[in-house]
Design an enzyme around this catalytic site. Structure first.
Site, PDB file in Angstrom:
ATOM      1  N   LEU A 150       0.667  -0.416  -0.070  1.00  0.00           N
ATOM      2  CA  LEU A 150      -0.143  -0.217   0.117  1.00  0.00           C
ATOM      3  C   LEU A 150       1.171   1.340  -0.458  1.00  0.00           C
ATOM      4  O   LEU A 150       1.854   1.716   0.618  1.00  0.00           O
ATOM      5  CB  LEU A 150      -0.663   0.026   1.219  1.00  0.00           C
ATOM      6  CG  LEU A 150      -1.490  -1.230   1.247  1.00  0.00           C
ATOM      7  CD1 LEU A 150      -2.147  -0.737   2.227  1.00  0.00           C
ATOM      8  CD2 LEU A 150      -2.903  -0.235   0.268  1.00  0.00           C
ATOM      9  N   CYS A 151       0.157   2.298  -0.432  1.00  0.00           N
ATOM     10  CA  CYS A 151       0.465   3.799  -0.581  1.00  0.00           C
ATOM     11  C   CYS A 151       1.279   3.537   0.697  1.00  0.00           C
ATOM     12  O   CYS A 151       1.315   4.084   1.437  1.00  0.00           O
ATOM     13  CB  CYS A 151      -0.083   4.829  -0.848  1.00  0.00           C
ATOM     14  SG  CYS A 151       0.642   6.307  -0.396  1.00  0.00           S
ATOM     15  N   PRO A 152       2.795   4.319   1.033  1.00  0.00           N
ATOM     16  CA  PRO A 152       3.321   4.676   0.104  1.00  0.00           C
ATOM     17  C   PRO A 152       4.414   3.590  -0.096  1.00  0.00           C
ATOM     18  O   PRO A 152       5.583   3.887  -1.071  1.00  0.00           O
ATOM     19  CB  PRO A 152       4.408   5.623   0.412  1.00  0.00           C
ATOM     20  CG  PRO A 152       4.771   5.594   2.104  1.00  0.00           C
ATOM     21  CD  PRO A 152       3.010   4.839   2.525  1.00  0.00           C
TER      22      PRO A 152
END
Lengths: 80, 365
Positions: free
Chosen positions: A12-14
């Site tokens: 998942l981001c980042p």
């Protein structure tokens, strides 16, 4: 000049951006890298990271639930 | 006639600063104030695992219209600065588990967090000066404002951050500098103190006015800041995790999963993480190789992970009945569920969906 691939699926981001950044720091100017992600946010974030850090985005592509971003490494900067 | 020596105009060295960029307005303004004085700024954004970012919106369909951008990257692009994103999630555990200065209203160790981050930036600054000499960095800036946050941004805590981080007077807070002692960049004349600011307190009007002056009209304003640890419900789930494990520890996956789904704990030794919609289903699917999972096969339904160990067939049926309760077949007499262990072995199990009174409100984490 060589081509590389980075599997950033399920991150998942980042994290896809961080993985991309860390791999880019090990590559040479002119090398290309394809990053494969499942986080749709990567479609915006990796190109944004490339723009601000001087790397060229060659292609972005969505395939089902996967996102692929191919970039060309620009000038190296100080790896903090 | 004597010739005068040719005069060479030496341009002053452009000073360079590392900015802690969270993605919010304050750090954005701090960078702008420095850029206005001709300082070259590069940003650093630290990933702790608890960051509130666009990914949460990327998971859930109901949030599909919300911005999925990474705010720190977006801010860097608006400011025209490079941004280094650094994963500190592993080292950061010690900050969360053993905060020397304690927690805030929830499990937020804000003061220790700020000291830790400024310390990391100081190490980067030192490394860059060693590697690149004059092309390295001279000082660190943050968007801190005296009196803005009850724990980390008080007049008394500002010097603690400077001192305990090791940054000392190489740490400049451009938005509040006039309320604080002079720093090295000011004394050396790299930065003009008279053009810095004296913001203080929780009133955001001065920041809004400065943003307007800079022509900034789009910026993130997350309620409770950019960290999940300031969130009461999230902190409760984390405390529950520690209680269930009889020890205060976590892995990155644990804290990511606390951001997703319904968390239901029918017994101290296990809990169910049940997806609320398709996006969360897809996200949790990525964890089916680490956890036993349950989903419904006779009707559409959620995907649930079992965090912990089911100790009896009765517990397995109870867990399956709870999952069936959140499926399209919740009013049916029977729903068939599929129980899959992490190695991929699947077992079909018919169950009667739990009724509302069979799912105690006390189980909801």
């Amino acid at each position: 000049m060589s081509h590389h691939e980075l599997d950033a699926r399920r991150l998942l981001c980042p994290m896809p951006v961080i993985k991309t950044q860390n791999q880019v720091n090990t590559l040479q100017q002119g090398d290309t890298l394809t990053v494969i992600c499942t986080d749709p946010g990567a479609l915006n974030d990796i190109p944004a990271w490339c723009r601000i850090n001087g790397h060229a985005v060659l292609e972005t592509r969505e395939e089902g639930h996967e996102v692929r971003v191919t970039l060309e490494i620009g000038e190296p900067s100080i790896a903090l | 006639m004597t010739e005068s020596a040719p005069q060479t105009l030496q341009r002053p060295l452009q000073r360079r600063a590392i900015a802690l960029v969270s993605g919010g307005l304050d750090s954005m303004l701090a960078v702008k104030v420095m850029q206005e004085q001709g300082i070259h700024v590069e940003g650093v954004n630290f990933f702790t695992g608890f960051c509130v970012e666009g990914h949460t919106h990327a998971i859930r369909k109901k949030d599909k219209d919300k911005n999925k951008r990474n705010n720190a990257l977006w801010v860097a692009e608006q400011l025209g600065i490079k941004l280094h994103i650094v994963d500190i999630s592993e080292e950061y555990k010690d900050v969360v588990l053993n905060p020397k200065h304690g927690y805030g209203a929830n499990l937020n160790p804000c003061l220790d967090c700020k000291i830790f981050m400024v310390n990391k930036a100081t190490l980067m600054l030192n490394k860059a000066r060693e590697l690149a000499g004059e092309k390295g960095f001279d000082f660190i800036i943050t968007g801190e404002v005296v009196g803005q946050r009850p724990k980390s941004q008080r007049k008394e805590t500002m010097p603690i951050i400077s001192r305990e981080s090791g940054a000392d007077d190489r740490l400049l807070r451009p938005l509040s500098a006039k309320n604080l002692p002079e720093t090295l960049p000011e004394r050396e004349g790299w930065v003009d103190r008279s053009q810095l600011h004296d913001f203080s307190g929780r009133n955001r009007k001065p920041q809004m006015a400065l943003a307007k002056r800079f022509g900034l009209d789009d910026f993130a304003q997350p309620a409770g800041g950019c960290c999940f640890l300031t969130d009461e419900s999230y902190s409760r789930k984390l405390a529950d995790l520690w209680q269930a494990r009889n020890e205060r520890r976590y892995e990155l996956d644990d804290i990511m999963l606390l951001k997703v789904g319904r968390h239901i704990r029918p017994a101290p030794h296990y809990k169910l993480i049940i997806s609320r919609e398709e996006g969360e289903n897809r996200f949790l699917e990525g964890y089916r190789y680490q956890f036993t999972s349950i989903t419904t096969s006779s009707c559409p339904g959620p995907l649930a992970l079992i965090d912990g160990k089911l100790e009896s067939d009765h517990e397995l049926r109870q867990a399956a009945a709870i999952v069936a309760r959140y499926s399209k077949g919740r009013t049916d007499d029977e729903v068939v569920v599929e129980v899959r262990d992490p190695s991929g072995v699947v077992r079909q199990l018919p169950v009667r969906p739990a009724t509302p009174d069979q799912v105690s409100p006390e189980w909801m984490v």
